[in-house]
Design a protein around this motif. Structure first.
Motif, PDB file in Angstrom:
ATOM      1  N   HIS A 250       0.822  -1.216   0.000  1.00  0.00           N
ATOM      2  CA  HIS A 250       0.000   0.000   0.000  1.00  0.00           C
ATOM      3  C   HIS A 250       0.855   1.266   0.000  1.00  0.00           C
ATOM      4  CE1 HIS A 250       0.516  -0.784   4.377  1.00  0.00           C
ATOM      5  NE2 HIS A 250       0.420   0.519   4.531  1.00  0.00           N
ATOM      6  N   ILE A 251       2.060   1.204   0.577  1.00  0.00           N
ATOM      7  CA  ILE A 251       2.946   2.369   0.518  1.00  0.00           C
ATOM      8  C   ILE A 251       3.459   2.554  -0.907  1.00  0.00           C
ATOM      9  CG2 ILE A 251       5.077   3.403   1.372  1.00  0.00           C
ATOM     10  CD1 ILE A 251       4.674   1.941   3.997  1.00  0.00           C
ATOM     11  N   LYS A 252       3.822   1.468  -1.547  1.00  0.00           N
ATOM     12  CA  LYS A 252       4.303   1.551  -2.929  1.00  0.00           C
ATOM     13  C   LYS A 252       3.214   2.072  -3.863  1.00  0.00           C
ATOM     14  CE  LYS A 252       6.742  -1.127  -6.462  1.00  0.00           C
ATOM     15  NZ  LYS A 252       7.322  -2.447  -6.804  1.00  0.00           N
ATOM     16  N   MET A 253       1.964   1.600  -3.661  1.00  0.00           N
ATOM     17  CA  MET A 253       0.859   2.088  -4.490  1.00  0.00           C
ATOM     18  C   MET A 253       0.616   3.577  -4.284  1.00  0.00           C
ATOM     19  SD  MET A 253      -1.942  -0.943  -3.917  1.00  0.00           S
ATOM     20  CE  MET A 253      -1.449  -2.666  -3.974  1.00  0.00           C
ATOM     21  N   ALA A 254       0.724   4.012  -3.033  1.00  0.00           N
ATOM     22  CA  ALA A 254       0.427   5.408  -2.698  1.00  0.00           C
ATOM     23  C   ALA A 254       1.538   6.358  -3.129  1.00  0.00           C
ATOM     24  CB  ALA A 254       0.194   5.538  -1.195  1.00  0.00           C
ATOM     25  N   ASP A 255       2.761   5.853  -3.253  1.00  0.00           N
ATOM     26  CA  ASP A 255       3.904   6.689  -3.602  1.00  0.00           C
ATOM     27  C   ASP A 255       3.682   7.338  -4.963  1.00  0.00           C
ATOM     28  OD1 ASP A 255       6.547   7.776  -3.489  1.00  0.00           O
ATOM     29  OD2 ASP A 255       7.227   6.144  -4.797  1.00  0.00           O
ATOM     30  N   GLY A 256       3.782   8.645  -5.002  1.00  0.00           N
ATOM     31  CA  GLY A 256       3.604   9.384  -6.238  1.00  0.00           C
ATOM     32  C   GLY A 256       2.188   9.860  -6.467  1.00  0.00           C
ATOM     33  N   GLU A 257       1.215   9.294  -5.743  1.00  0.00           N
ATOM     34  CA  GLU A 257      -0.171   9.743  -5.877  1.00  0.00           C
ATOM     35  C   GLU A 257      -0.680  10.418  -4.602  1.00  0.00           C
ATOM     36  OE1 GLU A 257      -4.695   8.031  -6.462  1.00  0.00           O
ATOM     37  OE2 GLU A 257      -3.051   6.944  -7.451  1.00  0.00           O
ATOM     38  N   LEU A 258      -0.495   9.764  -3.477  1.00  0.00           N
ATOM     39  CA  LEU A 258      -0.976  10.308  -2.203  1.00  0.00           C
ATOM     40  C   LEU A 258       0.132  10.997  -1.415  1.00  0.00           C
ATOM     41  CD1 LEU A 258      -3.276   7.360  -1.041  1.00  0.00           C
ATOM     42  CD2 LEU A 258      -3.844   9.341  -2.459  1.00  0.00           C
ATOM     43  N   GLY A 259       1.338  10.918  -1.903  1.00  0.00           N
ATOM     44  CA  GLY A 259       2.496  11.509  -1.250  1.00  0.00           C
ATOM     45  C   GLY A 259       3.755  10.941  -1.864  1.00  0.00           C
ATOM     46  N   ARG A 260       4.871  11.244  -1.259  1.00  0.00           N
ATOM     47  CA  ARG A 260       6.154  10.773  -1.774  1.00  0.00           C
ATOM     48  C   ARG A 260       6.894  10.021  -0.681  1.00  0.00           C
ATOM     49  NH1 ARG A 260       9.901  15.094  -4.180  1.00  0.00           N
ATOM     50  NH2 ARG A 260      11.178  13.213  -4.190  1.00  0.00           N
ATOM     51  N   ALA A 261       7.082   8.743  -0.897  1.00  0.00           N
ATOM     52  CA  ALA A 261       7.744   7.913   0.109  1.00  0.00           C
ATOM     53  C   ALA A 261       9.200   8.301   0.308  1.00  0.00           C
ATOM     54  CB  ALA A 261       7.646   6.438  -0.279  1.00  0.00           C
ATOM     55  N   ASP A 262       9.810   8.910  -0.690  1.00  0.00           N
ATOM     56  CA  ASP A 262      11.232   9.232  -0.591  1.00  0.00           C
ATOM     57  C   ASP A 262      11.472  10.626  -0.022  1.00  0.00           C
ATOM     58  OD1 ASP A 262      10.417  10.791  -2.700  1.00  0.00           O
ATOM     59  OD2 ASP A 262      11.914  10.063  -4.115  1.00  0.00           O
ATOM     60  N   SER A 263      10.425  11.288   0.487  1.00  0.00           N
ATOM     61  CA  SER A 263      10.605  12.657   0.990  1.00  0.00           C
ATOM     62  C   SER A 263      10.838  12.697   2.494  1.00  0.00           C
ATOM     63  CB  SER A 263       9.376  13.519   0.656  1.00  0.00           C
ATOM     64  OG  SER A 263       8.205  13.021   1.282  1.00  0.00           O
ATOM     65  N   PHE A 264      11.234  11.543   3.073  1.00  0.00           N
ATOM     66  CA  PHE A 264      11.506  11.541   4.503  1.00  0.00           C
ATOM     67  C   PHE A 264      12.977  11.843   4.774  1.00  0.00           C
ATOM     68  CE2 PHE A 264      11.700   7.007   3.204  1.00  0.00           C
ATOM     69  CZ  PHE A 264      12.975   6.650   3.647  1.00  0.00           C
ATOM     70  N   PRO A 265      13.258  12.378   5.961  1.00  0.00           N
ATOM     71  CA  PRO A 265      14.637  12.689   6.319  1.00  0.00           C
ATOM     72  C   PRO A 265      15.394  11.423   6.708  1.00  0.00           C
ATOM     73  CG  PRO A 265      13.225  13.093   8.181  1.00  0.00           C
ATOM     74  CD  PRO A 265      12.321  12.693   7.032  1.00  0.00           C
ATOM     75  N   PRO A 266      16.696  11.484   6.827  1.00  0.00           N
ATOM     76  CA  PRO A 266      17.423  10.331   7.367  1.00  0.00           C
ATOM     77  C   PRO A 266      16.838   9.940   8.724  1.00  0.00           C
ATOM     78  CG  PRO A 266      18.950  11.982   6.533  1.00  0.00           C
ATOM     79  CD  PRO A 266      17.595  12.616   6.511  1.00  0.00           C
ATOM     80  N   ILE A 267      16.636   8.649   8.927  1.00  0.00           N
ATOM     81  CA  ILE A 267      15.941   8.165  10.118  1.00  0.00           C
ATOM     82  C   ILE A 267      16.729   8.525  11.377  1.00  0.00           C
ATOM     83  CG2 ILE A 267      15.301   6.064  11.355  1.00  0.00           C
ATOM     84  CD1 ILE A 267      14.368   4.924   8.697  1.00  0.00           C
ATOM     85  N   HIS A 268      18.017   8.604  11.295  1.00  0.00           N
ATOM     86  CA  HIS A 268      18.829   8.863  12.488  1.00  0.00           C
ATOM     87  C   HIS A 268      19.289  10.319  12.568  1.00  0.00           C
ATOM     88  CE1 HIS A 268      18.824   4.623  13.380  1.00  0.00           C
ATOM     89  NE2 HIS A 268      19.244   4.374  12.162  1.00  0.00           N
ATOM     90  N   GLU A 269      18.447  11.224  12.005  1.00  0.00           N
ATOM     91  CA  GLU A 269      18.822  12.653  12.043  1.00  0.00           C
ATOM     92  C   GLU A 269      18.850  13.159  13.489  1.00  0.00           C
ATOM     93  OE1 GLU A 269      14.465  14.819  11.492  1.00  0.00           O
ATOM     94  OE2 GLU A 269      16.126  15.291  10.177  1.00  0.00           O
TER      95      GLU A 269
END
Length: 269
Positions: A250-269
């Motif tokens: 569901h995240i892959k399906m939503a990526d590009g339509e409901l938001g962008r999965a790659d727009s998150f910061p580094p997890i250990h920021e």
């Protein structure tokens, strides 16, 4: 400036939640709202980390109230077959929170409905949605958990609680069982109708294998995640559980339509 996603090291709900919300630019947007609907994960009567701790919801309520004059509602539709949502609210102490803060608890399983249509959808070309959900600013307050059918259950899957059992309990022991047959597509299509306006994940502990129990993450994840892009927020949550987001349907399906999965910061920021 509003940020799609950010993470914060967990200290306490009272300290970390306001800090996280400030970091993503929430105060300005919350200030403009008339009604804020906080949708916690109260899937059943099990204690946290299966469900959202009442202390986390209390901190969200108080942060919203600090920055906004909006009406604040806590709304959920539990999946627990033999209990009402009001009973689940009481088991988890949400009734006391509502009384202390002077806010309303709403059972979405019994709320007034409107019919929505989206011809792109294959599982749910129509959907019966609580009107209140469409007329409010929705804050989806999820818990970090793995899931046997959807790989993870985070802010987008948390929206399944809005589905009325009168239409979406189709056999089984869960009030939302219509989602089980094609879980990944069902979550995506539901979020096409209504995605969270603000996504939050309590990743202070985490359930590593199973959403209704089993081992907790070892060591505890010790983070909170939030943002205005639920796809990015859930991608972070998935990665925190050790699942590349590209492997979560569901995240892959939503990526590009409901938001962008790659727009998150580094997890250990």
């Amino acid at each position: 400036m509003q940020r799609p996603c950010a993470t914060a090291e967990f200290i306490s709900y009272e300290e970390t939640i306001p800090s996280l919300l400030k970091n993503i630019g929430a105060p300005e947007l919350l200030r403009r709202q008339q009604r804020i609907l906080i949708k916690p994960n109260l899937v059943n009567a099990s204690p946290p980390p299966v469900t959202l701790p009442v202390a986390a919801c209390a901190a969200l309520v108080r942060a919203c109230r600090q920055w906004s004059d909006a009406e604040i509602i806590i709304a959920e539709g539990t999946g627990e077959k033999h209990l009402t949502t009001d009973e689940v609210f009481a088991i988890h102490g949400y009734d006391r929170l509502a009384k202390e803060e002077g806010i309303e608890l709403v059972d979405l399983n019994e709320a007034g409905l409107i019919e929505l249509r989206d011809p792109r959808n294959k599982v749910f070309p129509t959907f019966m949605m609580p009107r209140l959900v469409m007329e409010s600013f929705v804050l989806s307050a999820a818990v970090l958990k793995a899931h046997s059918l959807s790989t993870v259950t985070l802010s987008m899957k948390n929206m399944i609680g809005v589905a009325p059992p009168a239409y979406y309990q189709r056999g089984g022991h869960w009030k939302k069982s219509a989602f089980h047959k094609q879980m990944q597509s069902s979550i995506f299509e539901l979020n096409r109708y209504r995605k969270p306006d603000l996504a939050f994940i309590d990743a202070s502990i985490g359930l590593s294998d199973y959403h209704l129990g089993g081992p907790t993450c070892d060591p505890p994840v010790n983070k909170l995640v939030g943002g205005f892009d639920p796809v990015a927020v859930d991608a972070v949550g998935s990665e925190l559980l050790g699942f590349p987001w590209q492997q979560v349907g569901h995240i892959k399906m939503a990526d590009g339509e409901l938001g962008r999965a790659d727009s998150f910061p580094p997890i250990h920021e």
